[in-house]
Design a protein around this motif. Structure first.
Motif: not given
Length: 731
Positions: A170, A408, A413, A417, A419, A421, A436, A458
């Motif tokens: 991650t 997702t 989303s 989340g 693109t 953070a 993301g 979003d």
């Protein structure tokens, strides 16, 4: 059973014996293959920088030693390092070609010691820590029969043991130098002091010189760090998250910190599925941090091996290219394109053209980079339809099949989340970007379910990704552009839950035109009552529910592993569009524009992006054939898929021709005459035979249906076809 303390001196001799004597029988009268002897020779000549001890080999030679290594991996790694260090002079046949600054530094210090005659040559070498002179790294490879452990099952019982875990990366930090041996120089006596640093993240630098001269004179010399004389290793921290199928109900995925050093750095990127072998260790804290943490201790995995794997199997992702026999059998097999498409989710009934489009999405087109711009090759598809038409099941299968993908949903989303953070790096305290879902799926597929439920704010962040394949960030003083070369597969419901035929298509879809134009294919799947089709669908579902497999087909569906390997082979091809096809593609696009302008029922907007979509689909079809050039049939199939998706929006060919395909074929040919809403040809009652055939193929009809329709209307004396079959004349 009573605990017996191992004799580490004897085990060190066993490690030395294993490295010298272990071999593999080559067979056929060939000499024995001393695996670790060859590795030691490469280390002695500085051709390699790491040696990996396979516990399968160690278990064959010394089973008890292999068990002790698994239980106390850190201590035995040092024993192997000492054995390798003592054996290297025996395997060294010539001096290394290249010398680094540390070689020169050590040589100068030895010469200085000899000049002052303070100690002898041998004592001078012993003065240096072994970590400073070692130019290699020792890693352990777990046994092949050991099953990877789940992150949440690793606990205090595994402290110090060699474990293997499976998960998805991650986050990765930047690779930075970590000090391994600190070298200090006294400002009074000039004596050098060496401080080996342990495996922790912090250490206390020495400040006061402890040499004999400074102690006798009580001068209290201060020590200053010499960076050129110190030894640094590459260091990277990774975060591994357990797979969703290992998470119990009501829990969130667990994370584990991985510390990678040396050659294990830069082996994985965020979004990769990996197998990590390492030693489970507690984090050692000093000073105020130790007081603050109290009795609790954080843990990490000291990495020894990182291997990228496929998502559904614990096998290496890079291993297993198709053999020449498998490749020839695949390419030369008849209807291999149809077989590949039907092998996508065979448990789902029907949707043949949709599965073909999803196959092309997995293969992808070819990126083009003219000067000053970039034309994407990724194919974006939106599946919009009534509830219960297996949209989410298709997305789930593509998510499992694609080597790199993210799944997702719309409501789950946010724009951040999807693109990137801004996070605070726990190591340095700096503000860093954490990618993301779209960044983690770079080079793969991002499946977005419930696309219509996503908030408009979003959804706007996806516009740049779908066309420019980048994500521009300007947050917290960080201004950059992240790569998001991803194919987007979205599934959505109509605006009213189900498709309402009493309302227009624009009202049913209810998505902005700027977003719809970025989808190469928009497919509307309607659940229409039909007795024959409903009967076949019910039988199919009942069979799958009873036997937990798809019903028998006319051929056996391909294995997911074989499909993944073949798709990876196809993606290496970069076919080009030959010059002779330019006119055909141009004329086809012009015809589509005219038809869209004249046809009031055509709700799909045709623009230059439609032409690029045809080129992407055509190059993906050429990739499927492992060809280097796009053929005319590839362009025809790409146009057919585009027309088929448009027909799904306007009600399909069957709605226009309820009495069968003959009326539909005749309507297509008739619309090519002047006065009808299509492309006009020269002459009042004459249509080109080849142009009419291509138009019918684009509408989804076959050449046999085209020929059969012309023969019927010839008997009715409605049309006439000349002997060379170049013109069709309406009587």
């Amino acid at each position: 059973m009573a605990f017996t303390r191992p004799n580490y001196e004897d085990d060190g001799q066993l490690c030395r014996k294993f490295l010298c004597e272990y071999h593999v029988e080559s067979g056929g009268g060939a000499p024995k293959d001393f695996i670790y002897g060859r590795a030691l020779t490469r280390l002695a000549h500085r051709e390699d920088t790491a040696i990996t001890v396979d516990l399968d080999h160690l278990a064959d030679a010394e089973p008890e030693l292999a068990t002790r290594v698994e239980r106390n991996a850190t201590r035995y790694t040092r024993l192997f390092a000492e054995a390798v260090d003592s054996l290297l002079p025996e395997y060294k046949t010539h001096e290394p070609e290249h010398r680094d600054p540390l070689d020169v530094y050590i040589q100068h210090r030895l010469m200085s010691d000899q000049r002052h005659a303070e100690v002898g040559d041998a004592s001078a070498r012993n003065k240096y820590p072994s970590e400073l002179t070692q130019r290699f790294e020792v890693y352990l490879k777990a046994r092949s029969l050991d099953k990877p452990a789940v992150i949440r099952d690793i606990g205090s019982k595994d402290i110090g043991r060699l474990v293997t875990i499976r998960g998805i990366v991650t986050r990765c930090t930047e690779v930075k130098p970590m000090i391994q041996v600190a070298t200090y120089t006294c400002d009074q006596c000039g004596c050098e002091t060496y401080q080996p640093v342990g495996g922790g993240m912090t250490f206390m630098p020495e400040a006061v010189c402890k040499s004999t001269q400074c102690r006798s004179n009580r001068s209290g010399g201060r020590l200053y760090l010499q960076t050129r004389g110190s030894k640094f290793v590459k260091f990277q921290e990774l975060k591994i998250q357990e797979h969703s199928d290992n998470v119990p109900v009501g829990n969130i995925p667990r994370l584990l910190t991985i510390h990678a050093r040396g050659e294990n750095t830069r082996c994985a990127e965020p979004g990769n599925h990996v197998l990590v072998t390492g030693v489970f260790m507690p984090s050692v804290k000093e000073g105020f941090r130790a007081m603050q943490s109290g009795l609790l201790s954080e843990t990490f995995l000291d990495c020894h091996r990182i291997v990228r794997i496929n998502k559904t199997e614990d096998e290496e992702a890079e291993v297993g290219d198709l053999t020449e026999e498998e490749l020839e059998a695949a390419v030369n097999e008849e209807d291999f394109y149809d077989k590949l498409a039907i092998s996508i989710a065979p448990e789902i009934y029907g949707h043949e053209d949709i599965k073909k489009a999803l196959l092309l999405l997995l293969v992808g087109g070819v990126d083009r980079n003219p000067k000053g711009m970039k034309i994407r090759g990724s194919i974006n598809i939106c599946l919009m339809g009534d509830p219960g038409v297996a949209k989410s099941q298709l997305l789930g299968f593509i998510d499992r099949l694609a080597p790199r993908s993210q799944y997702t949903t719309g409501r789950g989303s946010s724009g951040v989340g999807l693109t990137a953070a801004v996070m605070k790096d726990p190591l340095t305290g700096e503000m860093v970007l954490e990618g993301g879902a779209l960044v983690l799926a770079d080079g793969g597929v991002c499946c977005i379910d419930e696309f219509d439920k996503m908030m408009e704010a979003d959804r706007v962040c996806i516009h740049e990704v779908m066309e420019q394949q980048t994500i521009s960030i300007a947050k917290a003083g960080i201004m950059t552009s992240l790569n998001a070369r991803v194919a987007i597969l979205a599934a959505a419901n109509p605006a009213y839950g189900r498709y309402n035929p009493k309302r227009s298509i624009e009202q049913n879809i209810d998505l902005p035109a700027a977003l719809l134009s970025r989808f190469d294919i928009l497919w509307l799947i309607q659940d229409r009552p039909n007795r024959d089709n409903d009967n076949l669908l019910a039988q199919h579902i009942a069979y799958v529910h009873r036997y937990e497999r798809q019903p028998p087909l006319r051929f056996t569906p391909l294995d997911m592993r074989l499909m993944r390997r073949y798709i990876a082979l196809c993606r290496r091809k970069n076919p080009i569009v030959p010059e002779e096809l330019t006119g055909y593609i141009t004329s086809s696009y012009v015809e589509m524009r005219k038809e869209a302008r004249n046809n009031a029922r055509d709700s799909a907007f045709t623009s230059a992006r439609t032409l690029l979509s045809i080129l992407r689909l055509a190059t993906a079809l050429a990739r499927l054939r492992l060809a280097d050039r796009v053929e005319r049939e590839d362009v025809g199939e790409a146009i057919r898929l585009m027309e088929s998706s448009k027909d799904s929006l306007s009600g399909g060919v069957n709605e226009a021709a309820p009495r069968g395909f003959k009326d539909g074929v005749f309507a297509v040919v008739r619309d090519m005459l002047p006065g009808f809403s299509a492309v006009a040809t020269t002459g009042s009652q004459v249509v080109s035979y080849d142009d009419a055939l291509r138009r019918c193929l684009a509408k989804g009809y076959t050449p046999d249906q085209y020929e059969e329709t012309l023969q019927d209307y010839l008997r009715y004396n409605i049309i006439q076809v000349n002997q060379s079959k170049t013109e069709i004349t309406f009587v």
